[in-house]
Design an enzyme around this catalytic site. Structure first.
Site, PDB file in Angstrom:
ATOM      1  CG  HIS A  19      -1.718  -1.239   1.403  1.00 13.17           C
ATOM      2  ND1 HIS A  19      -2.986  -1.443   0.914  1.00 13.17           N
ATOM      3  CD2 HIS A  19      -1.361  -2.398   2.015  1.00 13.17           C
ATOM      4  CE1 HIS A  19      -3.397  -2.672   1.224  1.00 13.17           C
ATOM      5  NE2 HIS A  19      -2.418  -3.281   1.883  1.00 13.17           N
ATOM      6  CE  LYS A  58      11.831  19.687 -10.325  1.00 11.01           C
ATOM      7  NZ  LYS A  58      10.577  20.092 -10.994  1.00 11.01           N
ATOM      8  CD  GLU A  74       9.297  12.757 -15.037  1.00  9.21           C
ATOM      9  OE1 GLU A  74       8.283  13.470 -15.076  1.00  9.21           O
ATOM     10  OE2 GLU A  74      10.455  13.227 -14.947  1.00  9.21           O
ATOM     11  CB  SER A  91      13.209  23.048 -14.435  1.00  7.27           C
ATOM     12  OG  SER A  91      12.442  24.239 -14.480  1.00  7.27           O
TER      13      SER A  91
END
Ligand code: ARG
Length: 465
Positions: free
Chosen positions: A162, A289, A296, A283
């Protein structure tokens, strides 16, 4: 693509007006099927050789066809071939060029064959090669994964259910779970290859041909296991493409799960692993970043592959026998699936060996979250407490820990004894993370010793491929 001087259609005989310009473009597949030129030429070479062997072509005619087709292959490879939309597809483009080059003999190549068995043969040949290169890349990824797992066999991290801390595991164990998924994918791919590797050549348009063809010979020349059994099925079957795409869909699903965890684990909140800078991007506005773009994007690409699977299933649904033009729509989904899978596997095979574990953060995270609570319950059971009572006792200890902000291993013996006087001094051995993982000492368990052995077995299996 130039079509200034509109080549004559190979099937133009019964037509009294030229094809509508839009219809010509609409029905053509040359934009996407030209990538099968190499396999189309190989299929034609085998067909022509067989025609010569059975006496339908002379040896001299076969020689001319062979020289002509090899010259065409070189033209395509040199980027000199002029593909024509009005010649519809790769098959007619190459055949027309052959006739340009060698004259009347070129027109004999298509004897005893149809584009229907030709295209089915080409896709199978093309896909078979791509399956073999995908299998290699998958193996390279698994090798990287298994060797990382072996190196991280005793690196402790929290295991989750979970997405909540559950029990401590080793990082190596977690990596090997991914390897199991990929191992099944590999087996599925090889199984699919068997059904791809059957020769439809000789089925002709749908019913077979009146020439004394030798289908076993062309099957053998092309490296197929055997000729297919039924001509109607041969020209209309695309199960093999669906099967391959189903394999790809599952593989991509696995890579997306893998990706999701890498994305989570590189975040500041987890900070479990580092991906090398060369696999990340920045970024344009936030200078701090470092984004895990590769995982992704792989996670995102499962969408198109699943879409292709549905396209192919839907394409075949309710199609009457035998060949229908619908089948031309098999190529784009299949080709994009192949391209996507190859790119994703390459990215992963290159990236995985470069993953580094932040061992301290993993260990610290495993310490938090009461990951050894089950060990305490098992300890009580060993001392004669029924499991349900043990569960209750540990639950109370955890509630106390949450209140006091203390892990079980940080509590004193007296604190622990508030919940059960069965707890003795020896409890601290089972409350350590090392003790907890070492105790899961059986096949499939997370004990470092077992993980090492499992990595070795996995690596041996890869060596047998
Ligand atoms: N381009 C066609 C395809 O991809 C080749 C077969 C065409 N056959 C036909 N009878 N029109 O399916």
């Amino acid at each position: 693509m130039t079509d200034k001087d509109q080549p004559i259609k190979p099937w133009g005989g019964r037509f009294s007006e030229p094809t509508d310009a839009f219809v010509e473009r609409f029905t053509a597949s040359i934009e996407f099927d030209q990538r099968m030129y190499h396999h189309d030429i190989n299929g034609s070479l085998a067909h022509a050789k067989m025609l010569a062997a059975v006496g339908v072509l002379t040896d001299d005619e076969y020689q001319q066809i062979q020289t002509g087709l090899e010259a065409i292959r070189s033209e395509v490879e040199a980027g000199e071939f002029q593909w024509s939309v009005s010649l519809e597809d790769v098959h007619m483009n190459i055949e027309a060029r052959l006739t340009d080059k060698i004259g009347i003999t070129g027109k004999k190549l298509h004897t005893g064959r149809s584009r229907n068995d030709q295209v089915a043969t080409d896709i199978r040949l093309y896909l078979r090669d791509e399956i073999d290169s995908i299998a290699k890349e998958l193996t390279r990824l698994q090798q990287g994964l298994v060797s990382l797992a072996s190196n991280e066999a005793d690196t402790i991290m929290p295991g989750f259910t979970h997405l909540q801390t559950a029990q401590p595991v080793t990082f190596g164990h977690h990596l090997l779970a991914w390897n199991e998924m990929l191992q099944r994918d590999y087996a599925r791919l090889q199984d699919c290859r068997k059904r791809v590797n059957q020769s439809p050549l000789g089925a002709a348009a749908l019913a077979g041909t009146t020439y004394p063809i030798d289908r076993a010979m062309t099957a053998k020349l092309l490296g197929f296991e055997a000729p297919t059994e039924n001509s109607l099925d041969s020209v209309s079957d695309r199960d093999f493409a669906i099967e391959f795409t189903a394999f790809a869909s599952l593989l991509m699903t696995h890579l997306s799960r893998f990706s999701e965890e890498l994305v989570l684990w590189t975040s500041a909140q987890f900070n479990f692993i580092k991906l090398p800078d060369r696999f990340c991007t920045g970024s344009s506005i936030m200078p701090q970043k470092k984004n895990p773009d590769v995982p992704e994007l792989v996670r995102g690409k499962v969408g198109r592959v699943n879409g292709h699977l549905i396209s192919l299933l839907t394409l075949m649904k309710s199609q009457p026998l035998a060949y229908n033009k619908d089948n031309q729509e098999d190529k784009e989904p299949l080709f994009d699936t192949i391209d996507t899978v190859k790119d994703c596997l390459k990215a992963y095979a290159d990236m995985v060996p470069a993953i580094t574990a932040n061992k301290e953060s993993m260990l610290e995270a495993a310490r938090r979250g009461f990951s050894t609570a089950t060990d305490l319950a098992d300890y009580l059971v060993r001392k004669g407490v029924p499991f349900r009572d043990a569960h209750e006792i540990v639950g109370k200890s955890v509630a106390y820990g949450v209140e006091q902000n203390k892990d079980l291993s940080e509590m004193s013996l007296q604190e622990l004894q508030q919940f059960s006087d069965t707890i003795g001094d020896d409890v601290f051995e089972v409350l350590t993370l090392e003790g907890s993982v070492a105790a899961r000492d059986h096949i499939g368990g997370t004990a470092p010793k077992q993980v090492k052995a499992a990595a070795q077995r996995a690596s041996d299996k890869l060596g047998e491929r």
